[in-house]
Design an enzyme around this catalytic site. Structure first.
Site, PDB file in Angstrom:
ATOM      1  CE1 TYR A   1     -10.391  -2.364  -8.262  1.00 60.96           C
ATOM      2  CE2 TYR A   1     -11.121  -2.002  -5.994  1.00 60.96           C
ATOM      3  CZ  TYR A   1     -11.159  -1.669  -7.333  1.00 60.96           C
ATOM      4  OH  TYR A   1     -11.963  -0.637  -7.753  1.00 60.96           O
TER       5      TYR A   1
ATOM      6  CD  GLU B   1     -10.208   0.545 -10.582  1.00 60.21           C
ATOM      7  OE1 GLU B   1      -9.857   0.749 -11.756  1.00 60.21           O
ATOM      8  OE2 GLU B   1     -11.271  -0.031 -10.286  1.00 60.21           O
TER       9      GLU B   1
END
Ligand code: GDP
Ligand code: MN
Length: 388
Positions: free
Chosen positions: A109, A197
């Site tokens: 992530y 993101e």
């Protein structure tokens, strides 16, 4: 403003962030054609909607042959997709992204956003990618790190190395991650993003890093100076009412309750909603009609509020500072007549010419309830909504 994954990945490529080979399509035949051109022996069919969580609800499918690419595409196109990030109505799937399949070794992530607490742009990273980062933050916060970027110094090499070690990367991967982070930072600043993101950022079996997913949010106050970003807007992914409100200079947000609220000023609107909740009610919307409001705006505001079938009563709370109360009262009266408002409307006016304003709103023959005190107005509207 949000954009689609395929658009975000086009920007990624410009800024040197590696992405899977792929192309968008808007028909099943087109999707099959894209897969044929990409070549290989496996493809991912991804529904393009402005929300994450698609993987869990059939919005991301792995196809083993061209017939499956076409089949999955037919299944998704024209449907609405409901994920944990959408409301219960979901979002329409009008386009797809077809990509080559990459063998995943690990899912990581990585995101960049403005951290208001530290007043810095920060990176957030975790080796626990692929899942909802809020869940990771809640259950194992030690798996998440963040680095703050000093605006004058910019992104530093040691900061990229720190993130790389946390993600368990080695050798040439450390340099590759540095390039990805620099690309994200440059893109973030150049296009006035508020968040980028990548979840997941994958490590393939051969050790390469790729942005498998891409989400970019832009600062609404800056998009007007980036026409190329504004051109990526897809109104089908946005709330109809919020779009409509925007055209009339109204600031409207749909909520779940049954008490419509019309207020001038965002702060007063928030305070009004708080008070409605305090008195046991639930606001159906946030609506700021702005400082210099007029009859046309008040009419549009009523139309918006009443287009929501769950609204059982309306609370108007206007402070007549720039506009005088009698002008607003005349506007409310005109709106109630033009828009055929049948639900009860509690009106709290305060400010210049308040007496004249209240006089205009008494004995009108409509269900208008002038109130002199805000707390009382909130109590009244909650009671009227309950009675309805
Ligand atoms: P989201 O669920 O909307 O966030 O969509 P993602 O793009 O993150 O995809 C969800 C999941 O699908 C990923 O976490 C992967 O596990 C899987 N996935 C997506 N693309 C590929 C791919 O190219 N290869 C493989 N093996 N899995 C993929
Ligand atoms: Mn994702």
């Amino acid at each position: 403003m949000n954009i689609h994954e395929y658009q975000a990945k086009q920007l990624f490529q410009i800024f040197g962030i590696p992405v899977p080979d792929g192309k968008p399509a808007i028909t099943a035949d087109g999707a099959e054609q894209v897969a044929r051109e990409l070549g290989g022996d496996g493809w991912v069919v991804k529904a393009q909607v402005h929300a994450g969580g698609r993987g869990k609800v059939g919005g991301v499918k792995l196809a083993k042959n061209l017939a499956e690419v076409a089949g999955f595409s037919r299944d998704m196109l024209g449907k609405r997709i409901v994920t944990i990030q959408t409301d219960s109505a979901g979002l329409p799937v009008n386009s797809l992204l077809i990509e080559k399949i990459y063998p995943i070794k690990r899912e990581l992530y990585l995101s960049i956003l403005v951290d208001r607490a530290s007043e810095r742009v920060i990176f957030i990273a975790s080796a626990a990618g692929g899942m909802d980062i809020e869940t990771v933050a809640h259950e194992s916060p030690e798996q998440i790190i963040s680095v703050q970027i000093h605006p004058a110094a910019g992104l530093q090499a040691y900061q990229c190395r720190k993130v790389a070690y946390t993600l368990g990367l080695k050798g040439y991967q450390i340099k590759a991650l540095g390039k990805i982070m620099q690309g994200m930072y440059d893109l973030f600043l150049a296009k006035d993003a508020s968040q980028i993101e990548i979840n997941p950022l994958i490590e393939t079996h051969s050790g390469d890093l790729l942005a498998l997913d891409a989400k970019i949010n832009f600062d609404d106050n800056a998009v007007t100076i980036h026409p190329e970003i504004l051109a990526m807007k897809d109104p089908s992914q946005e709330d109809d009412k919020e779009n409509h409100a925007h055209q009339f200079g109204l600031n409207y947000i749909t909520l779940e309750g049954n008490i419509g609220c019309m207020v001038n000023g965002a702060g007063l609107a928030m305070a009004t909603m708080d008070l409605v909740k305090l008195k046991g009610g639930l606001p159906a919307n946030f609506l700021d009609v702005g400082g210099g409001t007029n009859v046309e705006k008040v009419c549009e505001a009523f139309k918006l509020i009443l287009s929501d079938n769950s609204v059982k009563a309306v609370l108007v709370n206007i402070f007549g500072g720039i506009v005088q109360c009698d002008v607003i009262a005349a506007g409310i009266l005109a709106a109630v007549e033009q828009v055929h408002v049948t639900v009860p409307v509690v009106v709290r006016l305060e400010g210049t010419n308040v007496e004249q304003g209240r006089a205009l709103l008494s004995n009108t023959g409509h269900k208008i309830y002038p109130a002199d005190d805000l707390a009382h107005a909130a109590e009244q509207v909650v009671a009227l909504a309950e009675a309805a």
